[in-house]
Design an enzyme around this catalytic site. Structure first.
Site, short mmCIF file in Angstrom:
data_model
loop_
_atom_site.label_atom_id
_atom_site.label_comp_id
_atom_site.label_asym_id
_atom_site.label_seq_id
_atom_site.Cartn_x
_atom_site.Cartn_y
_atom_site.Cartn_z
N ASP A 1 6.30 25.66 -34.27
CA ASP A 1 6.58 24.34 -34.82
C ASP A 1 6.49 24.29 -36.35
OD1 ASP A 1 3.92 24.85 -34.34
OD2 ASP A 1 3.57 23.07 -33.14
N ASP B 1 0.51 28.58 -35.06
CA ASP B 1 1.08 27.29 -34.70
C ASP B 1 0.88 26.33 -35.87
OD1 ASP B 1 1.78 25.63 -31.91
OD2 ASP B 1 0.76 24.39 -33.42
N HIS C 1 -5.17 23.60 -27.93
CA HIS C 1 -5.99 22.41 -28.23
C HIS C 1 -7.08 22.18 -27.17
CE1 HIS C 1 -3.55 21.40 -31.62
NE2 HIS C 1 -2.45 21.26 -30.91
ZN LIG Z 1 1.70 22.94 -32.55
ZN LIG Z 2 -2.59 27.12 -36.26
#
Ligand SMILES: [Zn+2]
Ligand SMILES: [Zn+2]
Ligand SMILES: [Zn+2]
Length: 437
Positions: free
Chosen positions: A240, A151, A112
């Site tokens: 996740d 992710d 991020h």
């Molecule tokens: Zn994540």
């Molecule tokens: Zn992703």
């Protein structure tokens, strides 16, 4: 003794002494259970799978990628530098042919983190994959790289960093931004006009499950990779999507993750998110390691798996099919669409607001890309934040810049007035000059 078909390197760094707060889900236990499981499964007794210590990244490694406000030291801890160094180590082992593939099981995560860094966003301070990629471009002369971000969250930081880079293909698979942080990653986000189409976003509905993800791999990701022909494939391996993850709803299993990695066969995997510390990470990581090493993973199974049902509904598979169809059209027509969107413009200007959720910082950015027929184009970002009080200018010269774009960028660097900016940064990837004034 068991021997793996591929030589595989594991780089561990659980970062014992760093957490956002003591009870935060992004904490060291994320990797401790995985280490136990790997030992229990005897993975390190397999001939061909070896564990290595991480390197420590240095400031220059960060400066190739980021504009840290006010400087690298203020925005990072030693843990961040070792996490990035762990990714660098994994890549070095592959590029120096000591291993066929490598998995950096490190934290804190990074996907991020964007180009400009005023603080922490989504548990990330610096982008460990991007730092690794720019390191191997510098040290090993690697050119074309693909990052497949699996992710569950949109890899908005990696997307931002490679938005204007036509030599880095970024594909993010994630839970639809209408239902999950960071709320971005829709199919019309395709990259800047100098690199249009080398960013692809695959927003998937909740309950997509193994079958949906594997469908997208077969019908979109693998064909696009085949056409792009990267030298190196990186998996931003967030975990996740697992059915036991407390903050998402995608219902993937360890088998699904392993099969996805068997299909993708990345040179380098880098751990990103994943907060089901006991229920998911140990099994998912074991599955990924076995798959990357080319070994049988059919026995890898979460203890509670039989209690769950994992077949996606027909509407979800229909949705995946339609989405892959739309994205394939956008990919195939990327060049003519870019020409049409550029028109006769010489610059592309964007203004936007970036929110740093962890630190409660709002950043305002004004970006100007020089549209160029001879190179990807240089760009300049003016950024400020009321919370941090900083006003900065960030100037970027791409690796393959033409003389005109470089000259104009250097003018933006040298010409910025001290009264307008607290810091002015130059990131000249062509001449490898990373400077602040
Ligand atoms: Zn994540
Ligand atoms: Zn992703
Ligand atoms: Zn140019």
């Amino acid at each position: 003794m068991l021997k793996s078909p591929k030589k595989m390197a594991l780089v561990f760094f659980p970062a014992y002494d760093w957490a956002i707060s003591p009870t935060h889900p992004e904490r060291e236990e994320r990797l401790l259970y995985t280490q136990d499981q790997i030992a229990e499964e005897g993975l390190l007794d397999i001939e061909g799978i070896r564990e290595y210590r991480p390197d420590i990244a240095v400031e220059r490694d960060v400066e190739r990628v980021h504009f840290c406000v006010p400087d690298v030291k203020s925005r990072t801890t030693e843990s961040h530098m070792i996490s990035a160094g762990g990714a660098i180590k994994a890549a070095k082992l592959v590029l120096s042919h000591e291993a066929d593939c490598a998995f950096a099981l490190v934290r804190p995560p990074g996907h991020h983190s964007m180009r400009v860094v005023h603080g922490n966003r989504g548990f990330c301070n610096i982008n460990i994959e991007a730092i690794m990629i720019e390191y191997i471009r510098d040290a090993f002369g690697v050119d074309r790289v693909a990052v497949v971000d699996t992710d569950c969250h949109h890899g908005d930081g990696t997307q931002d960093i490679y938005w204007h880079d036509p030599d880095t293909l970024f594909i993010s698979l994630h839970q639809d931004g209408r239902t999950l942080y960071p709320g971005s990653g829709f199919i019309d986000e395709l990259g800047g006009l100098g690199a249009y189409g080398t960013t692809l976003n695959v927003p998937l509905p909740p309950f997509t499950s193994d079958d949906g993800y594997l469908y997208v791999m077969d019908h979109l990701v693998l064909p696009v990779l085949e056409e792009f022909r990267p030298e190196i494939i990186v998996n931003s391996a967030g975990q996740d999507n697992h059915y036991s993850d407390p903050i998402t709803n995608m219902m993937l299993t360890a088998q699904g993750y392993a099969e996805l990695n068997r299909k993708l066969s990345p040179h380098i995997a880098v751990l990103e998110g994943g907060y089901s510390i006991e229920g998911a990470l140990p099994y998912v990581n074991t599955g990924i390691i076995l798959a990357m090493a080319g070994m049988d993973f059919s026995h890898v199974k979460e203890p509670d798996r039989d209690l769950q049902s994992f077949k996606p509904q027909r509407e979800i598979m229909d949705y995946c099919r339609e989405l892959c169809g739309k994205l394939t059209v956008l990919w195939e027509h990327r060049r003519e669409n870019a020409v049409r969107l550029r028109g006769v413009n010489r610059y592309d200007e964007q203004a936007r607001t970036i929110f740093y959720d962890t630190d409660g910082i709002t950043e305002y950015q004004q970006e100007r890309l020089r549209l160029c027929g001879d190179c990807p184009g240089s760009w300049v970002i003016d950024s400020s934040s009321a919370e941090t009080g900083y006003r900065i200018r960030a100037v970027h010269v791409p690796r393959k810049s033409c003389p005109d774009c470089r000259k104009e960028a250097l003018g933006h660097f040298q010409g910025a007035s001290k009264s307008d900016f607290d810091r002015v940064f130059l990131q000249d990837r062509q001449d490898k000059i990373f400077e602040t004034r």
